[in-house]
Design a protein around this motif. Structure first.
Motif, PDB file in Angstrom:
ATOM      1  N   GLY A 145       7.585   8.024  -9.441  1.00 46.26           N
ATOM      2  CA  GLY A 145       8.931   7.460  -9.430  1.00 46.26           C
ATOM      3  C   GLY A 145       9.009   6.152  -8.673  1.00 46.26           C
ATOM      4  O   GLY A 145       9.694   5.213  -9.096  1.00 46.26           O
ATOM      5  N   VAL A 146       8.281   6.055  -7.551  1.00 49.09           N
ATOM      6  CA  VAL A 146       8.269   4.805  -6.780  1.00 49.09           C
ATOM      7  C   VAL A 146       7.637   3.681  -7.598  1.00 49.09           C
ATOM      8  O   VAL A 146       8.126   2.543  -7.601  1.00 49.09           O
ATOM      9  CB  VAL A 146       7.518   5.010  -5.449  1.00 49.09           C
ATOM     10  N   HIS A 175      21.156  25.508   1.249  1.00 49.21           N
ATOM     11  CA  HIS A 175      21.068  25.485   2.712  1.00 49.21           C
ATOM     12  C   HIS A 175      20.214  24.336   3.262  1.00 49.21           C
ATOM     13  O   HIS A 175      20.264  24.077   4.479  1.00 49.21           O
ATOM     14  CB  HIS A 175      20.502  26.812   3.230  1.00 49.21           C
ATOM     15  N   THR A 176      19.440  23.680   2.442  1.00 51.18           N
ATOM     16  CA  THR A 176      18.569  22.620   2.970  1.00 51.18           C
ATOM     17  C   THR A 176      18.798  21.259   2.332  1.00 51.18           C
ATOM     18  O   THR A 176      18.365  20.245   2.892  1.00 51.18           O
ATOM     19  CB  THR A 176      17.085  23.001   2.769  1.00 51.18           C
ATOM     20  N   ALA A 177      19.463  21.193   1.185  1.00 52.15           N
ATOM     21  CA  ALA A 177      19.588  19.912   0.477  1.00 52.15           C
ATOM     22  C   ALA A 177      20.362  18.886   1.293  1.00 52.15           C
ATOM     23  O   ALA A 177      19.881  17.761   1.517  1.00 52.15           O
ATOM     24  CB  ALA A 177      20.258  20.123  -0.883  1.00 52.15           C
ATOM     25  N   PHE A 178      21.555  19.246   1.774  1.00 52.52           N
ATOM     26  CA  PHE A 178      22.360  18.276   2.515  1.00 52.52           C
ATOM     27  C   PHE A 178      21.748  17.914   3.873  1.00 52.52           C
ATOM     28  O   PHE A 178      21.705  16.727   4.228  1.00 52.52           O
ATOM     29  CB  PHE A 178      23.782  18.802   2.689  1.00 52.52           C
ATOM     30  N   PRO A 179      21.268  18.866   4.667  1.00 47.14           N
ATOM     31  CA  PRO A 179      20.613  18.457   5.933  1.00 47.14           C
ATOM     32  C   PRO A 179      19.413  17.551   5.705  1.00 47.14           C
ATOM     33  O   PRO A 179      19.207  16.590   6.455  1.00 47.14           O
ATOM     34  CB  PRO A 179      20.204  19.795   6.562  1.00 47.14           C
ATOM     35  N   MET A 180      18.593  17.847   4.675  1.00 47.14           N
ATOM     36  CA  MET A 180      17.455  16.982   4.396  1.00 47.14           C
ATOM     37  C   MET A 180      17.906  15.601   3.944  1.00 47.14           C
ATOM     38  O   MET A 180      17.289  14.587   4.289  1.00 47.14           O
ATOM     39  CB  MET A 180      16.555  17.615   3.334  1.00 47.14           C
ATOM     40  N   LEU A 181      18.985  15.542   3.154  1.00 46.14           N
ATOM     41  CA  LEU A 181      19.503  14.246   2.718  1.00 46.14           C
ATOM     42  C   LEU A 181      19.978  13.424   3.903  1.00 46.14           C
ATOM     43  O   LEU A 181      19.742  12.212   3.971  1.00 46.14           O
ATOM     44  CB  LEU A 181      20.636  14.450   1.722  1.00 46.14           C
ATOM     45  N   THR A 182      20.639  14.082   4.857  1.00 46.92           N
ATOM     46  CA  THR A 182      21.106  13.365   6.048  1.00 46.92           C
ATOM     47  C   THR A 182      19.939  12.776   6.831  1.00 46.92           C
ATOM     48  O   THR A 182      19.957  11.600   7.221  1.00 46.92           O
ATOM     49  CB  THR A 182      21.907  14.320   6.945  1.00 46.92           C
ATOM     50  N   GLY A 183      18.903  13.584   7.059  1.00 48.87           N
ATOM     51  CA  GLY A 183      17.734  13.077   7.775  1.00 48.87           C
ATOM     52  C   GLY A 183      17.023  11.978   7.009  1.00 48.87           C
ATOM     53  O   GLY A 183      16.553  10.999   7.608  1.00 48.87           O
ATOM     54  N   THR A 184      16.951  12.109   5.683  1.00 50.91           N
ATOM     55  CA  THR A 184      16.288  11.084   4.878  1.00 50.91           C
ATOM     56  C   THR A 184      17.042   9.770   4.921  1.00 50.91           C
ATOM     57  O   THR A 184      16.444   8.693   5.074  1.00 50.91           O
ATOM     58  CB  THR A 184      16.154  11.565   3.426  1.00 50.91           C
ATOM     59  N   VAL A 236      15.829   6.106   6.268  1.00 47.29           N
ATOM     60  CA  VAL A 236      15.896   4.899   5.448  1.00 47.29           C
ATOM     61  C   VAL A 236      16.673   3.801   6.166  1.00 47.29           C
ATOM     62  O   VAL A 236      16.290   2.620   6.139  1.00 47.29           O
ATOM     63  CB  VAL A 236      16.535   5.217   4.078  1.00 47.29           C
ATOM     64  N   ILE A 237      17.776   4.174   6.828  1.00 46.54           N
ATOM     65  CA  ILE A 237      18.591   3.184   7.539  1.00 46.54           C
ATOM     66  C   ILE A 237      17.799   2.526   8.664  1.00 46.54           C
ATOM     67  O   ILE A 237      18.044   1.362   9.011  1.00 46.54           O
ATOM     68  CB  ILE A 237      19.875   3.850   8.069  1.00 46.54           C
ATOM     69  N   SER A 238      16.838   3.231   9.238  1.00 51.32           N
ATOM     70  CA  SER A 238      16.043   2.642  10.313  1.00 51.32           C
ATOM     71  C   SER A 238      15.249   1.435   9.838  1.00 51.32           C
ATOM     72  O   SER A 238      14.892   0.565  10.647  1.00 51.32           O
ATOM     73  CB  SER A 238      15.098   3.693  10.895  1.00 51.32           C
ATOM     74  N   PHE A 239      14.954   1.346   8.525  1.00 52.83           N
ATOM     75  CA  PHE A 239      14.253   0.179   7.981  1.00 52.83           C
ATOM     76  C   PHE A 239      15.218  -0.891   7.475  1.00 52.83           C
ATOM     77  O   PHE A 239      14.759  -1.934   6.989  1.00 52.83           O
ATOM     78  CB  PHE A 239      13.348   0.598   6.814  1.00 52.83           C
ATOM     79  N   GLY A 261      12.418   3.088   1.381  1.00 52.32           N
ATOM     80  CA  GLY A 261      13.660   3.766   1.016  1.00 52.32           C
ATOM     81  C   GLY A 261      13.569   4.475  -0.314  1.00 52.32           C
ATOM     82  O   GLY A 261      14.019   5.628  -0.464  1.00 52.32           O
ATOM     83  N   ALA A 262      12.975   3.828  -1.310  1.00 48.57           N
ATOM     84  CA  ALA A 262      12.810   4.476  -2.610  1.00 48.57           C
ATOM     85  C   ALA A 262      11.913   5.699  -2.513  1.00 48.57           C
ATOM     86  O   ALA A 262      12.196   6.746  -3.110  1.00 48.57           O
ATOM     87  CB  ALA A 262      12.239   3.474  -3.615  1.00 48.57           C
ATOM     88  N   ALA A 263      10.825   5.589  -1.748  1.00 51.64           N
ATOM     89  CA  ALA A 263       9.904   6.716  -1.620  1.00 51.64           C
ATOM     90  C   ALA A 263      10.566   7.905  -0.931  1.00 51.64           C
ATOM     91  O   ALA A 263      10.420   9.058  -1.364  1.00 51.64           O
ATOM     92  CB  ALA A 263       8.657   6.281  -0.843  1.00 51.64           C
ATOM     93  N   LEU A 264      11.327   7.656   0.133  1.00 50.81           N
ATOM     94  CA  LEU A 264      11.947   8.749   0.871  1.00 50.81           C
ATOM     95  C   LEU A 264      13.064   9.413   0.066  1.00 50.81           C
ATOM     96  O   LEU A 264      13.180  10.649   0.041  1.00 50.81           O
ATOM     97  CB  LEU A 264      12.490   8.227   2.197  1.00 50.81           C
ATOM     98  N   LEU A 265      13.879   8.609  -0.603  1.00 53.04           N
ATOM     99  CA  LEU A 265      14.958   9.196  -1.404  1.00 53.04           C
ATOM    100  C   LEU A 265      14.410   9.965  -2.600  1.00 53.04           C
ATOM    101  O   LEU A 265      14.927  11.041  -2.951  1.00 53.04           O
ATOM    102  CB  LEU A 265      15.912   8.099  -1.874  1.00 53.04           C
ATOM    103  N   LEU A 266      13.367   9.458  -3.218  1.00 53.18           N
ATOM    104  CA  LEU A 266      12.755  10.191  -4.325  1.00 53.18           C
ATOM    105  C   LEU A 266      12.082  11.463  -3.842  1.00 53.18           C
ATOM    106  O   LEU A 266      12.082  12.476  -4.549  1.00 53.18           O
ATOM    107  CB  LEU A 266      11.745   9.295  -5.046  1.00 53.18           C
TER     108      LEU A 266
END
Length: 375
Positions: free
Chosen positions: A207-208, A265-274, A278-281, A303-308
């Motif tokens: 995907g990247v 139970h894990t999708a939204f917490p993982m999205l927040t951390g991801t 990404v924002i750190s870059f 960012g593309a790699a982490l979101l994918l």
């Protein structure tokens, strides 16, 4: 040539037409150098040539005037036939001067290679082209090129070797990092869960690669470095997702229920951390400076790699888990998911003294910000 964006030739000595004025003839006909230069300048305004007027070797008068030149002989003849108005009438330039064609002296620029005169041909790659393909094309063209006697074509700089070295370095680091990640996954999660985690890496990288092609981001040192930097983070979400499924299977739930639990139970917490990662870059990607222009791809590729990787973890990992994970085990009456003594100790202490832990974290953040301003 396919793949070549710009070709620049340096070190050539330009030709010029030299008009050597005979001072006696020019004085006898009342022609001055200014009149001669004005006549040559007015001869044609459609093309330009370089002229050098010399008077008797003692006075060197140089100027650039327009000239139409259709060939070597015609150009010299056209100069010699140029009329100059004098006190006694029109006079040909050839009557008062000797007109000849030669090379500029002194030369505007000289290039030497291994102590010998040389001409440099620099070929720049076109935007979006492949450096390796351009290298093969240039080598083929050089092999079929017929050079004049005494000339040798030598390659001074090879950018394709730099590209090849960077790609090979990325592949080596990629294989080593992936091997370590998969080894840890196989040992800690089991071979089935390890295979599922391993499948997330090529899915994410595919995907990247697609997004990089759509955004016209090539494989260079910055993009390869961003992929290497993101490689250790690509499997984090996949491990969290598959571990949540394994825990639910050990509770006796079905594979479909375990997959649903991993999503809910894990999708939204993982999205927040991801997103936070990404924002750190983000400062690198939005920096309006030379550094941002050079290293801005770090943000977009990472960012593309982490979101994918998050998308793979919440969609494909549960799907693969339903088909590859072992059947659910019998329900355990006293099951404790955090069975590690050290983990229980750390979590228990942190929850018991949560105010101290939160306050200490804030203090460390402030100290880090203060120390950052001092550099």
């Amino acid at each position: 040539m396919h793949g070549a964006g710009k070709v620049q030739v340096s070190g050539e000595i330009p030709q010029q037409i030299t008009v050597e004025v005979d001072p006696q003839q020019s004085a006898a006909r009342g022609i001055t150098l200014d009149q001669l230069a004005r006549a040559l300048r007015n001869q044609s305004a459609l093309a330009s040539g370089v002229w050098r007027l010399a008077s008797g070797g003692s006075v060197d008068f140089a100027t650039t005037v327009p000239l139409r030149v259709s060939g070597a002989l015609d150009g010299v003849r056209a100069v010699a036939e140029t009329p100059v108005a004098g006190p006694s009438g029109l006079v040909r330039v050839g009557d008062i001067a000797q007109v000849s064609r030669g090379y500029a002296s002194p030369a505007p620029a000289l290039i030497r290679y291994n102590g010998k005169p040389a001409v440099v041909i620099a070929v720049a790659m076109a935007e979006g082209a492949d450096g390796m393909t351009l290298d093969k094309t240039l080598r083929t063209a050089a092999a079929t090129l017929t050079l004049p006697a005494g000339m040798v074509l030598t390659q001074v700089e090879d950018q394709s070797s730099v590209i090849r070295e960077a790609v090979n370095t990325f592949l080596i680091k990629f294989v080593v990092a992936l091997s370590v990640v998969l080894l840890v996954a196989f040992v800690s999660l089991g071979w089935r869960a390890g295979i599922i985690v391993a499948c997330s890496v090529p899915l994410t990288l595919a995907g990247v690669s697609l997004l990089m092609g759509m955004a016209h981001i090539g494989l260079d040192r910055i993009s390869l470095g961003a992929l290497i930097l993101s490689l250790g983070l690509l499997v984090d979400d996949a491990i969290i997702s598959i571990e949540a499924m394994v825990v639910q299977l050990e509770h006796g739930r079905s594979r479909e229920d375990a997959a649903s639990f991993a999503w809910s139970h894990t999708a939204f917490p993982m999205l927040t951390g991801t997103v936070l990662t990404v924002i750190s870059f983000l400062p690198v990607g939005l920096a309006h400076s030379t550094t941002g222009e050079y290293a801005g791809e770090i943000f977009w590729v990472s960012g593309a790699a982490l979101l994918l990787s998050w998308g793979v973890a919440v969609v494909f990992i549960p799907f693969l888990g339903v088909h590859l994970l072992p059947p659910p085990k019998p329900v355990r009456t006293a099951y404790e998911p955090f069975s590690t003594i050290l983990l229980r100790l750390v979590l228990g202490t942190s929850l018991r003294y949560k105010a101290v832990v939160a306050g200490g974290t804030c203090v460390l953040l402030v100290v880090a910000c203060v120390r950052l301003r001092t550099y």
